[in-house]
Motif scaffolding. Structure first.
Motif, PDB file in Angstrom:
ATOM      1  N   LYS B  42      45.322  41.397  45.403  1.00 39.87           N
ATOM      2  CA  LYS B  42      44.942  42.622  44.973  1.00 39.87           C
ATOM      3  C   LYS B  42      43.499  42.473  43.886  1.00 39.87           C
ATOM      4  N   SER B  43      42.989  43.776  43.790  1.00 41.42           N
ATOM      5  CA  SER B  43      41.983  43.678  42.688  1.00 41.42           C
ATOM      6  C   SER B  43      42.401  43.387  41.408  1.00 41.42           C
ATOM      7  N   THR B  44      41.694  42.559  40.608  1.00 44.03           N
ATOM      8  CA  THR B  44      42.239  42.469  39.149  1.00 44.03           C
ATOM      9  C   THR B  44      41.936  43.648  38.317  1.00 44.03           C
ATOM     10  N   ILE B  45      42.810  43.825  37.639  1.00 39.28           N
ATOM     11  CA  ILE B  45      42.941  45.069  36.610  1.00 39.28           C
ATOM     12  C   ILE B  45      42.648  44.308  35.095  1.00 39.28           C
TER      13      ILE B  45
END
Lengths: 289, 216
Positions: B42-45
């Motif tokens: 997933k995209s990093t937050i």
């Protein structure tokens, strides 16, 4: 034992998980509890003849046991403040119609600038350069150089949505279909055009995914930095030892909690559990009982 | 005891991963620290961290690696990101030209926010996708040479050059640090304080050692 298992499976059927992903994602702990969880029957019973909602009654229940997955979408419209509980069914139908028309208008406006919007497809590479020159991208052509600053800024971020949409809730069977990924991309694209103050921050895709249609109603807070400060203060007061320990580990700034706050625990829990958490925790944020 | 573990190293080096969104920073991190690769990532937050302890010339070095969201907007929020970083791995995707063009932007960012002595390495990631390549290895080398960076093409998926990239950075940092320590020892020896085996604080070079040469 069989009964229990069947119950969980039934629950998962509302938000089917790709079988190959089941092992990698957090297990859902939420279970509808009789007498506590808001059921479809209770929900319907909370409306008057003209369609006004007794929101107080409903909220109490949600706080105790969440919302049954079969009616989440309907109830969330009220939780997010899309409708006044005192409105009639007729009012709401009208409002819904108006909103759909407005959304469709925005969509057209966006599509006139970037043809791929609303067409079941999306982009993952930039379509213009930093100085507004069109870049040729398959399936999406910007016809001339862009000079308007707002338009250019919007176009420059569109591929970012694409990069994030393909990485959003991949375990859900729903997103196996590229058309559904495109729907999420459309919502993010249109939202960032309409609300260019907030625009887009990575993570909004995670927030948006469960509510696609209602996204316009929700508000996204970017004040995470100040929330981290608050968290630090709270822990310092409530559990000074823990705070000290975190400081010793060089974690005194609570950056580890950034993601939890930013996407409201979407990544820490299963899809259903995150919804459960949101509906019990956010109850009352969007509604005036 | 768990708390002891934290002190079982000679050096702790903070390294940051930077580069455009979707170039594979998080997978480089997970490959190096856990030997894992996730196609479904997933995209990093915000920021994420991981550590791995390695040996560098007989010393135990704990690499603390910071991974961040690629979106530019996060830069302002994560101001702590570059603080104390002694190494950086600047990643681009060999199949996406724009991520390579943006290397300049990231270098500028580093110049503005990171320590000027930071050890820098550039990685052209996704070398397993050779059939989709849009940045040649020569182009990578050319930019690296021009900017004075070390350079490797990597593949987090195939575990190619990931070890090597981090080892190179860590070695280089170690050399700088040990050279400094040596210089400090020599300074201490010539300062004629005999019989005192205590620590000599060489001070932070960016701090109070500054003299007034520029103020006039």
């Amino acid at each position: 034992m069989f009964g229990k298992k069947a119950g969980t499976e039934e629950l998962e059927a509302f938000y089917p998980i790709r079988p190959e992903c089941v092992a990698e994602i957090p297990k859902t702990r939420f279970k509808p509890r009789a007498g506590k969880t808001l059921s479809a029957r209770r929900w319907q019973a909370a409306f008057s003849e003209t369609g006004c909602l007794d929101i107080a009654k409903v909220l109490r229940r949600i706080q105790r046991g969440g919302i049954h997955p079969s009616i989440k979408g309907l109830v969330w419209e009220f939780l997010l403040g899309c409708y006044n509980p005192n409105s009639t069914l007729e009012d709401r139908n009208q409002l819904r119609q108006q909103r759909r028309e407005r959304y469709s208008m925005w969509k057209t406006e966006c599509r006139n600038m970037v043809s791929v919007i609303g067409r079941g497809n999306f982009i993952t590479t930039p379509i213009i350069t930093d100085d507004g020159q069109p870049i040729e991208v398959e399936g999406c052509r910007v016809t001339s150089a862009v000079s308007d600053k707002k338009v250019a800024q919007w176009m420059l971020i569109l591929h970012q949505f694409g990069l994030d949409v393909v990485r959003t809730d991949r375990a859900l069977a729903f997103y196996e279909d590229k058309a559904n990924q495109a729907k999420l991309w459309d919502v993010l694209s249109i939202y960032s055009w309409v609300d260019d103050d907030i625009g887009y921050v990575q993570g909004m895709n995670d927030i948006c995914s469960p509510m696609r249609e209602n996204f316009r109603c929700s508000t996204t807070s970017i004040g995470v930095q100040s929330q981290l400060g608050t968290l630090s203060q709270v822990i310092k007061t409530v559990d000074p030892q823990l705070h000290k320990h975190l400081e010793d580990l060089d974690g005194g700034e609570y950056l580890f909690a950034f993601r939890m706050l930013m996407v409201l625990f979407r990544r820490e829990f299963s899809f259903l559990d995150a919804l459960y958490l949101w509906e019990t925790g956010n109850v009352g944020n969007g509604v005036q009982p | 005891m768990a708390h002891r573990v934290d002190h079982e190293y000679d050096y702790l080096f903070k390294i940051v991963l930077i580069g455009d969104s979707g170039v594979g920073k998080s997978n480089i991190l997970s490959r190096f620290t856990r030997n894992e690769f996730c196609l479904e990532s997933k995209s990093t937050i915000g920021v994420e961290f991981a550590t791995r302890t390695v040996q560098v010339e007989g010393k135990t070095v704990k690499a603390q690696i910071w991974d961040t969201a690629g979106q530019e907007r996060y830069r302002a929020i994560t101001s702590a990101y570059y603080r104390g970083a002694v190494g950086a791995l600047l990643v681009y995707d060999i199949t996406k030209r724009q991520t390579f063009d943006n290397v300049q932007r990231w270098l500028r960012e580093l110049r503005d926010h990171a320590d000027s002595n930071i050890v820098l390495m550039m990685a052209g990631n996704k070398s397993d996708l050779n059939h989709l390549r849009s940045v040649s290895e020569e182009d990578g080398h050319a930019v690296a040479e021009k900017e004075g960076l070390s350079f490797l093409e990597t593949s987090a998926l195939e575990a190619t050059n990931i070890e090597k990239a981090f080892q190179t950075i860590l070695n280089e940092i170690y050399h700088i640090v040990s050279k400094k320590a040596l210089a400090a020892q020599e300074a201490a020896a010539s300062a004629s304080i005999p019989g005192q085996g205590t620590t000599i604080n060489v001070g932070d070079e960016s701090g109070n050692t500054k003299t007034a040469c520029c103020s006039t």
